[in-house]
Design a protein around this motif. Structure first.
Motif, PDB file in Angstrom:
ATOM      1  N   VAL A 167       0.815  -1.225   0.000  1.00 15.81           N
ATOM      2  CA  VAL A 167       0.000   0.000   0.000  1.00 15.81           C
ATOM      3  C   VAL A 167       0.847   1.274   0.000  1.00 15.81           C
ATOM      4  CG1 VAL A 167      -2.008  -1.099   1.041  1.00 15.81           C
ATOM      5  CG2 VAL A 167      -0.254  -0.104   2.518  1.00 15.81           C
ATOM      6  N   THR A 168       2.065   1.215   0.518  1.00 19.56           N
ATOM      7  CA  THR A 168       2.950   2.382   0.426  1.00 19.56           C
ATOM      8  C   THR A 168       4.363   1.914   0.099  1.00 19.56           C
ATOM      9  OG1 THR A 168       3.493   2.355   2.805  1.00 19.56           O
ATOM     10  CG2 THR A 168       1.624   3.714   2.112  1.00 19.56           C
ATOM     11  N   ALA A 169       5.050   2.716  -0.699  1.00 20.88           N
ATOM     12  CA  ALA A 169       6.438   2.430  -1.083  1.00 20.88           C
ATOM     13  C   ALA A 169       7.063   3.724  -1.566  1.00 20.88           C
ATOM     14  CB  ALA A 169       6.482   1.356  -2.171  1.00 20.88           C
ATOM     15  N   PRO A 170       8.368   3.874  -1.461  1.00 26.21           N
ATOM     16  CA  PRO A 170       8.992   5.149  -1.785  1.00 26.21           C
ATOM     17  C   PRO A 170       9.134   5.449  -3.266  1.00 26.21           C
ATOM     18  CG  PRO A 170      10.635   3.566  -1.069  1.00 26.21           C
ATOM     19  CD  PRO A 170       9.315   2.926  -0.847  1.00 26.21           C
ATOM     20  N   GLY A 171       8.977   4.469  -4.135  1.00 27.00           N
ATOM     21  CA  GLY A 171       9.211   4.724  -5.554  1.00 27.00           C
ATOM     22  C   GLY A 171      10.696   4.770  -5.861  1.00 27.00           C
ATOM     23  N   ARG A 172      11.012   5.311  -7.033  1.00 27.92           N
ATOM     24  CA  ARG A 172      12.413   5.364  -7.461  1.00 27.92           C
ATOM     25  C   ARG A 172      13.094   6.582  -6.831  1.00 27.92           C
ATOM     26  NH1 ARG A 172      14.293   3.504 -13.395  1.00 27.92           N
ATOM     27  NH2 ARG A 172      16.547   3.482 -13.036  1.00 27.92           N
TER      28      ARG A 172
ATOM     29  N   LEU B 199      23.752   6.541  -4.406  1.00 26.92           N
ATOM     30  CA  LEU B 199      22.741   5.656  -3.830  1.00 26.92           C
ATOM     31  C   LEU B 199      21.503   5.632  -4.725  1.00 26.92           C
ATOM     32  CD1 LEU B 199      23.396   7.552  -0.661  1.00 26.92           C
ATOM     33  CD2 LEU B 199      23.386   5.077  -0.424  1.00 26.92           C
ATOM     34  N   ALA B 200      20.808   4.497  -4.704  1.00 29.85           N
ATOM     35  CA  ALA B 200      19.583   4.406  -5.490  1.00 29.85           C
ATOM     36  C   ALA B 200      18.646   3.375  -4.887  1.00 29.85           C
ATOM     37  CB  ALA B 200      19.892   4.061  -6.940  1.00 29.85           C
ATOM     38  N   CYS B 201      17.360   3.636  -5.053  1.00 21.85           N
ATOM     39  CA  CYS B 201      16.291   2.696  -4.713  1.00 21.85           C
ATOM     40  C   CYS B 201      15.473   2.491  -5.976  1.00 21.85           C
ATOM     41  CB  CYS B 201      15.414   3.252  -3.593  1.00 21.85           C
ATOM     42  SG  CYS B 201      13.834   2.374  -3.366  1.00 21.85           S
ATOM     43  N   HIS B 202      15.319   1.228  -6.380  1.00 20.27           N
ATOM     44  CA  HIS B 202      14.536   0.934  -7.574  1.00 20.27           C
ATOM     45  C   HIS B 202      13.397  -0.004  -7.198  1.00 20.27           C
ATOM     46  CE1 HIS B 202      13.894   0.548 -11.937  1.00 20.27           C
ATOM     47  NE2 HIS B 202      13.452  -0.664 -11.622  1.00 20.27           N
ATOM     48  N   PRO B 203      12.151   0.397  -7.423  1.00 25.03           N
ATOM     49  CA  PRO B 203      11.015  -0.468  -7.061  1.00 25.03           C
ATOM     50  C   PRO B 203      10.988  -1.743  -7.907  1.00 25.03           C
ATOM     51  CG  PRO B 203      10.314   1.796  -7.497  1.00 25.03           C
ATOM     52  CD  PRO B 203      11.724   1.685  -7.970  1.00 25.03           C
ATOM     53  N   LEU B 204      10.626  -2.851  -7.275  1.00 22.70           N
ATOM     54  CA  LEU B 204      10.465  -4.118  -7.977  1.00 22.70           C
ATOM     55  C   LEU B 204       9.028  -4.645  -7.880  1.00 22.70           C
ATOM     56  CD1 LEU B 204      13.794  -5.895  -6.978  1.00 22.70           C
ATOM     57  CD2 LEU B 204      13.264  -4.720  -9.127  1.00 22.70           C
ATOM     58  N   ARG B 205       8.194  -3.968  -7.114  1.00 30.81           N
ATOM     59  CA  ARG B 205       6.769  -4.312  -7.052  1.00 30.81           C
ATOM     60  C   ARG B 205       5.979  -3.022  -6.986  1.00 30.81           C
ATOM     61  NH1 ARG B 205       4.485  -8.347  -2.489  1.00 30.81           N
ATOM     62  NH2 ARG B 205       6.124  -9.636  -3.441  1.00 30.81           N
ATOM     63  N   GLU B 206       4.939  -2.929  -7.803  1.00 33.14           N
ATOM     64  CA  GLU B 206       4.158  -1.702  -7.853  1.00 33.14           C
ATOM     65  C   GLU B 206       3.188  -1.633  -6.680  1.00 33.14           C
ATOM     66  OE1 GLU B 206       2.141  -4.762 -10.540  1.00 33.14           O
ATOM     67  OE2 GLU B 206       4.192  -4.103 -10.038  1.00 33.14           O
ATOM     68  N   VAL B 207       2.918  -0.406  -6.235  1.00 33.91           N
ATOM     69  CA  VAL B 207       1.950  -0.176  -5.157  1.00 33.91           C
ATOM     70  C   VAL B 207       0.568  -0.640  -5.616  1.00 33.91           C
ATOM     71  CG1 VAL B 207       0.776   1.597  -3.803  1.00 33.91           C
ATOM     72  CG2 VAL B 207       3.241   1.725  -4.151  1.00 33.91           C
ATOM     73  N   GLY B 208      -0.131  -1.333  -4.728  1.00 31.96           N
ATOM     74  CA  GLY B 208      -1.454  -1.841  -5.039  1.00 31.96           C
ATOM     75  C   GLY B 208      -1.469  -3.304  -5.413  1.00 31.96           C
ATOM     76  N   ARG B 209      -0.314  -3.868  -5.706  1.00 36.58           N
ATOM     77  CA  ARG B 209      -0.284  -5.269  -6.116  1.00 36.58           C
ATOM     78  C   ARG B 209      -0.422  -6.187  -4.903  1.00 36.58           C
ATOM     79  NH1 ARG B 209       4.848  -8.534  -8.612  1.00 36.58           N
ATOM     80  NH2 ARG B 209       3.886 -10.586  -8.564  1.00 36.58           N
TER      81      ARG B 209
ATOM     82  N   GLN C  13      10.278   3.613   3.604  1.00 34.88           N
ATOM     83  CA  GLN C  13       9.302   2.746   4.270  1.00 34.88           C
ATOM     84  C   GLN C  13       8.434   2.011   3.246  1.00 34.88           C
ATOM     85  OE1 GLN C  13       9.115   2.252   7.605  1.00 34.88           O
ATOM     86  NE2 GLN C  13      10.868   3.625   7.891  1.00 34.88           N
ATOM     87  N   TRP C  14       8.145   0.757   3.541  1.00 35.07           N
ATOM     88  CA  TRP C  14       7.216  -0.063   2.760  1.00 35.07           C
ATOM     89  C   TRP C  14       6.150  -0.615   3.694  1.00 35.07           C
ATOM     90  CZ3 TRP C  14      12.305   0.486   2.007  1.00 35.07           C
ATOM     91  CH2 TRP C  14      12.764   0.726   0.696  1.00 35.07           C
ATOM     92  N   THR C  15       4.910  -0.646   3.247  1.00 32.24           N
ATOM     93  CA  THR C  15       3.822  -1.142   4.075  1.00 32.24           C
ATOM     94  C   THR C  15       2.998  -2.159   3.289  1.00 32.24           C
ATOM     95  OG1 THR C  15       3.672   0.991   5.190  1.00 32.24           O
ATOM     96  CG2 THR C  15       1.841  -0.541   5.505  1.00 32.24           C
ATOM     97  N   ILE C  16       2.818  -3.351   3.892  1.00 32.99           N
ATOM     98  CA  ILE C  16       1.984  -4.396   3.290  1.00 32.99           C
ATOM     99  C   ILE C  16       0.798  -4.638   4.220  1.00 32.99           C
ATOM    100  CG2 ILE C  16       1.880  -6.854   2.711  1.00 32.99           C
ATOM    101  CD1 ILE C  16       4.767  -6.694   1.848  1.00 32.99           C
TER     102      ILE C  16
END
Length: 389
Positions: free
Chosen positions: A322-327, A337-347, A384-387
């Motif tokens: 439900v929440t993720a920081p994105g790229r 430094l980098a953050c790359h999403p591997l799962r889209e929000v809502g999945r 932060q990531w929230t499931i």
């Protein structure tokens, strides 16, 4: 001049790596795939039964391609056969088959006198019959990929339970059971032109808790010379020597013990991170080898004076993200430094204990190991990531 790539589902290696590299080399590129609807609209794709070499030849021959390659574990043999039939540079089909068939690879390594790992094959529907002295052991698909359906089992009862579980999802799959090789998991990355082989170094891999083998982190750690020599001998025994190859191994009691050989670039965005670490056009180099250029023509540094650390953010439960920081990209002193999403929000996704649980990949590249680790830890604390179940 047209280059063809065989693929199944879209991957970052193709979309962000090989396709831009082809364009940089002045090549038109087409992705042959049996899943054309899954690819982004801006990627040139053509439908093709890519597991069938004859279909690949039929799809490419009319345009007289200059190169044909794949970065898929599943398609190396078929693509190698098609490239040979088209008269294009490519991998040895027998080597591609050996690398994919983990039982056959074990036999080839043993026949060369390099390592003997006790291995039992379980055909679909067969009852597992494994000597009690082999435990603890690892059960996994004979032609599997990464950590998918790979489990540590401690006794025959647990083995039967895992085999039953895997067959519930994939009744047609052949399995192997092999003795568990203790030791720190490492990787060995190479490029070859069929005559010479260049080492690109390797990574030290941190795994999650058993019984699964989820890779949670990787730290830059090139193999020692004696390890590299032994690993090259293993690759020779398998006939590996063309294009990219990713090898996994452990060192146990001073011995190199091969885990598996994946005849393609390292995955899960590590190939893109490796290119950044080396500061070289890695994907262009792979294509140039498939164009027939010699390894000596590539600009590969002998050593790397930087350090890299990679961490995967893994889901710890099933549910909806439900929440993720994105790229995110950042700089901390000389650390990138980098953050790359591997799962889209809502999945919504199950919890599998494999790389299918990855939510994002974080990485840091800098000149000093201590600084890189500190910068990455601080970077991760702010994300932060929230499931929600």
């Amino acid at each position: 001049m047209r280059l063809y790539l065989t693929a199944l589902n879209p991957t970052d290696a193709v979309v962000e790596g090989l396709l831009p590299a082809a364009s940089a080399l002045g090549l038109s590129a087409t992705v042959l795939t049996d899943r054309p609807a899954e690819w982004p609209a801006d990627v040139p794709v053509a439908p093709c039964a890519v597991r069938d070499p004859a279909a690949v030849v039929a799809a490419t021959a009319p345009t007289r391609p200059v190169a044909l390659l794949s970065n898929s574990d599943h398609l190396q043999e078929a693509t190698a056969i098609a490239a040979r039939q088209l008269g294009l540079p490519g991998k040895d089909p027998d080597a591609a088959r050996l690398c994919k068939d983990k039982a056959a690879a074990r036999r080839a390594i043993a026949a060369a006198g390099l390592d003997l790992v006790r291995t039992v094959t379980i055909d679909p529907g067969a009852v597992p019959e494994v000597p009690a002295g082999m435990f603890p052991a690892v059960v996994k698909p004979r032609a599997g990929v990464a950590s998918e359906d790979a489990y540590l089992v401690v006794d025959p009862a647990e083995l039967v339970a895992r085999v039953t579980e895997i067959r519930g999802r994939r009744p047609e799959v052949a399995l192997i059971v092999e003795e568990y090789l203790a030791g720190e998991l490492r990787t060995f990355e190479t490029l070859g032109d069929g005559n010479a082989l260049a080492s690109l170094g390797g990574w030290r891999t941190g795994l999650g808790p058993p019984p699964t083998f989820t890779e949670e982190s990787l730290s830059w750690s090139p193999p020692a010379e004696r390890e590299s020599t032994r690993l090259r001998a293993c690759l020779d025994a398998l006939g590996v020597g063309f294009g990219a190859c990713h090898t996994e191994y452990v060192v146990s009691e001073g011995r190199v013990r091969l885990i598996e050989v994946n005849y393609r670039l390292i995955g899960d965005r590590m190939d893109l991170i490796l290119a950044e670490l080396f500061d070289v056009p890695l994907f262009e180099h792979v294509i140039r080898l498939h164009l027939g250029e010699p390894l000596s023509a590539l600009d590969l540094p002998a050593t790397v004076d930087r350090y890299a650390q990679v961490e995967y953010v893994c889901a710890d439960r099933p549910g909806r993200l439900v929440t993720a920081p994105g790229r995110v990209e950042a700089v901390d002193g000389d650390v990138r430094l980098a953050c790359h999403p591997l799962r889209e929000v809502g999945r919504v996704a199950d919890h599998t204990g494999t790389n299918r649980d990855y939510l994002a990949v974080l990485h840091a590249v800098g000149s000093d190991e201590g600084t890189v680790r500190q910068s990455l830890a601080a970077f991760r604390r702010d994300l932060q990531w929230t499931i929600v179940a």
